[in-house]
Write an enzyme that holds these catalytic residues in place. Structure first.
Site, PDB file in Angstrom:
ATOM      1  N   TRP A 106       0.811  -1.222   0.000  1.00  6.49           N
ATOM      2  CA  TRP A 106       0.000   0.000   0.000  1.00  6.49           C
ATOM      3  C   TRP A 106       0.839   1.263   0.000  1.00  6.49           C
ATOM      4  O   TRP A 106       0.489   2.249  -0.656  1.00  6.49           O
ATOM      5  CB  TRP A 106      -0.991   0.004   1.161  1.00  6.49           C
ATOM      6  CG  TRP A 106      -2.086  -0.990   0.959  1.00  6.49           C
ATOM      7  CD1 TRP A 106      -2.344  -2.085   1.732  1.00  6.49           C
ATOM      8  CD2 TRP A 106      -3.083  -1.016  -0.094  1.00  6.49           C
ATOM      9  NE1 TRP A 106      -3.423  -2.777   1.225  1.00  6.49           N
ATOM     10  CE2 TRP A 106      -3.893  -2.153   0.116  1.00  6.49           C
ATOM     11  CE3 TRP A 106      -3.352  -0.197  -1.178  1.00  6.49           C
ATOM     12  CZ2 TRP A 106      -4.964  -2.485  -0.724  1.00  6.49           C
ATOM     13  CZ3 TRP A 106      -4.419  -0.524  -2.025  1.00  6.49           C
ATOM     14  CH2 TRP A 106      -5.204  -1.653  -1.781  1.00  6.49           C
TER      15      TRP A 106
ATOM     16  N   LYS B 270     -11.890  -1.441   6.562  1.00 10.85           N
ATOM     17  CA  LYS B 270     -11.000  -2.366   7.249  1.00 10.85           C
ATOM     18  C   LYS B 270     -11.437  -2.497   8.697  1.00 10.85           C
ATOM     19  O   LYS B 270     -11.736  -3.574   9.167  1.00 10.85           O
ATOM     20  CB  LYS B 270      -9.537  -1.876   7.172  1.00 10.85           C
ATOM     21  CG  LYS B 270      -9.056  -1.572   5.756  1.00 10.85           C
ATOM     22  CD  LYS B 270      -8.932  -2.814   4.892  1.00 10.85           C
ATOM     23  CE  LYS B 270      -8.898  -2.553   3.398  1.00 10.85           C
ATOM     24  NZ  LYS B 270      -7.827  -1.746   2.895  1.00 10.85           N
TER      25      LYS B 270
ATOM     26  N   ASP C 293      -1.138   6.800   6.275  1.00 15.66           N
ATOM     27  CA  ASP C 293      -2.267   5.953   5.896  1.00 15.66           C
ATOM     28  C   ASP C 293      -2.482   4.954   7.031  1.00 15.66           C
ATOM     29  O   ASP C 293      -1.703   4.025   7.204  1.00 15.66           O
ATOM     30  CB  ASP C 293      -1.939   5.232   4.586  1.00 15.66           C
ATOM     31  CG  ASP C 293      -3.044   4.286   4.131  1.00 15.66           C
ATOM     32  OD1 ASP C 293      -4.034   4.112   4.868  1.00 15.66           O
ATOM     33  OD2 ASP C 293      -2.912   3.719   3.025  1.00 15.66           O
TER      34      ASP C 293
HETATM   35  C1  LIG Z   1      -7.364  -1.173   1.605  1.00 18.45           C
HETATM   36  C2  LIG Z   1      -6.302  -0.158   1.745  1.00 18.45           C
HETATM   37  C3  LIG Z   1      -6.211   0.934   0.878  1.00 18.45           C
HETATM   38  C4  LIG Z   1      -7.138   1.131  -0.307  1.00 18.45           C
HETATM   39  O1  LIG Z   1      -8.417   1.420   0.136  1.00 18.45           O
HETATM   40  P1  LIG Z   1      -9.613   1.754  -0.885  1.00 18.45           P
HETATM   41  O2  LIG Z   1     -10.706   2.115   0.051  1.00 18.45           O
HETATM   42  O3  LIG Z   1      -9.871   0.524  -1.673  1.00 18.45           O
HETATM   43  O4  LIG Z   1      -9.198   2.886  -1.731  1.00 18.45           O
HETATM   44  C5  LIG Z   1      -5.212   1.867   1.090  1.00 18.45           C
HETATM   45  N1  LIG Z   1      -4.355   1.727   2.115  1.00 18.45           N
HETATM   46  C6  LIG Z   1      -4.401   0.685   2.963  1.00 18.45           C
HETATM   47  C7  LIG Z   1      -3.418   0.588   4.074  1.00 18.45           C
HETATM   48  C8  LIG Z   1      -5.380  -0.282   2.815  1.00 18.45           C
HETATM   49  O5  LIG Z   1      -5.438  -1.322   3.667  1.00 18.45           O
END
Ligand SMILES: *Cc1c(COP(=O)(O)O)cnc(C)c1O
Length: 359
Positions: free
Chosen positions: A101, A195, A171
């Site tokens: 990611w 998540k 993030d």
């Molecule tokens: C799932 C995830 C993303 C992407 O998320 P979307 O909602 O599909 O854009 C980005 N960063 C991390 C750490 C993730 O687990």
């Protein structure tokens, strides 16, 4: 038979919240309308939005000089929003590469600026977080971006990088609200909902006041943090249902005792699973011990030809969505806040039995 969902996202939600959604869905607090049918401009929805933000602020102890925005787009959209809003004419930004990611953010960042990969663990196959003494940070960078929990590779930062005066951008999608975090150390925090905090269709950002400046010329209006803050996340119709459910999850976390209590449970669950993996010669976890994620636990069977049998039998035991991400293969158990201790114990007991039969 009880069933448990180990999906990385969209992921398991607290049973209590699912039941509450079911009960409250047809008639929200006596209005005769479902929450899905309320106008986003109605006083009822305004109340939901305010309460949701206040609960979030309380859980994370968000300081007053930080603003919260709720967005329709997933976490991925922030890979563009961050450079568009934070570069402010600068052409350089630092990125830390620790897995899938963070790399996706780097690729997107390159569309807007000169990305300096200040540290990377690619040569170590994303199995350990590079020590901060090895980072080559650029003091003139507009910001430093990293991902504090690598959902696919299973790495988690248990420390916050020290980047001096440069704004730190993180993030937190896959471990958001799994433990207390000192928000004052960050310039900008973002996370997708699906998540650890709710259904898909929502992401949120927590932004320090001084970083809220008009975005680069040509920025799509929905991607301007400054205007989103100004419009209280209502530049257009926000994802009202998802915000409501996320708010119910925040209240559920409060009832569990808040983030400190969540952290204790998450420590216990992840320790059980890692201890089991380490004690077994049949399974292996390749992430360095001190960097192992409490949320996403990738592991491999030493004999990959058994992968499909493992997955099939796990399903038959009510243990679902254990297949690892296609880029790393093997298995992955995501054990977010809503995964119970009973779920982790059921997984371990199945795995031990599988090992006895096939090992
Ligand atoms: C799932 C995830 C993303 C992407 O998320 P979307 O909602 O599909 O854009 C980005 N960063 C991390 C750490 C993730 O687990």
């Amino acid at each position: 038979m009880r069933s448990f969902n180990f999906s990385a996202g969209p992921a398991t939600l607290p049973t209590e919240v699912i039941t509450q959604v079911q009960q409250e869905l047809p008639d929200w607090r006596g209005t005769g309308m479902s929450v899905m049918e309320l106008s986003h401009r109605s006083p009822e929805f305004a109340g939901i939005l305010i309460e949701t933000e206040l609960d979030l602020r309380e859980l994370l102890a968000i300081p007053e000089h930080y603003r919260v925005v709720f967005c329709q787009e997933g976490a991925s959209a922030h890979w563009d929003m961050i450079p568009l809003n934070l570069l402010q004419g600068n052409t350089r930004a630092d990125y830390i590469e620790t897995g899938y990611w963070s790399y996706r953010a780097i690729e997107e960042g390159r569309r807007y600026c000169n990305v300096n990969i200040a540290a990377s663990n690619r040569v170590d196959q994303f199995c350990a977080i590079p020590d901060q003494s090895e980072w080559r940070l650029d003091p003139k960078a507009a910001y430093v971006h990293y991902c504090s929990n690598e959902t696919i590779d299973g790495l988690e930062f248990f420390w916050v990088p020290d980047v001096g005066k440069v704004p730190l951008v993180v993030d937190m999608s896959s471990h958001f609200l799994s433990r207390p975090m000192d928000i004052s150390k960050f310039g900008l925090v973002y996370a997708g909902a699906q998540k650890n905090i709710g259904p898909a269709g929502l992401s949120l950002a927590i932004i320090r006041d001084d970083l809220l400046k008009p975005s680069a010329p040509g920025t799509p209006f929905l991607m301007d943090y400054h205007s989103q803050v100004h419009a209280h996340s209502m530049l257009n119709t926000p994802p009202t249902f998802t915000i409501w459910v996320a708010g119910l999850v925040f209240k559920w976390i409060k009832r569990q005792g808040g983030l400190a209590a969540m952290e204790q449970i998450n420590i216990e669950k992840s320790r059980l699973l890692y201890d089991f993996l380490d004690s077994s010669g049949f399974y292996r976890s390749q992430v360095k011990h001190q960097d192992r994620s409490r949320m996403n636990v990738p592991f491999h069977l030493r004999e990959p030809s058994l992968d499909e049998v493992f997955l099939k039998e796990a399903d038959a035991h009510g243990l679902h969505q254990l297949r690892g991400h296609r880029v790393v293969g093997g298995m992955r158990a995501s054990i977010y806040n809503a995964m119970s201790l009973a779920g982790v114990k059921a997984l371990i007991s199945f795995m031990a039995d599988f090992e006895r039969r096939y090992g």
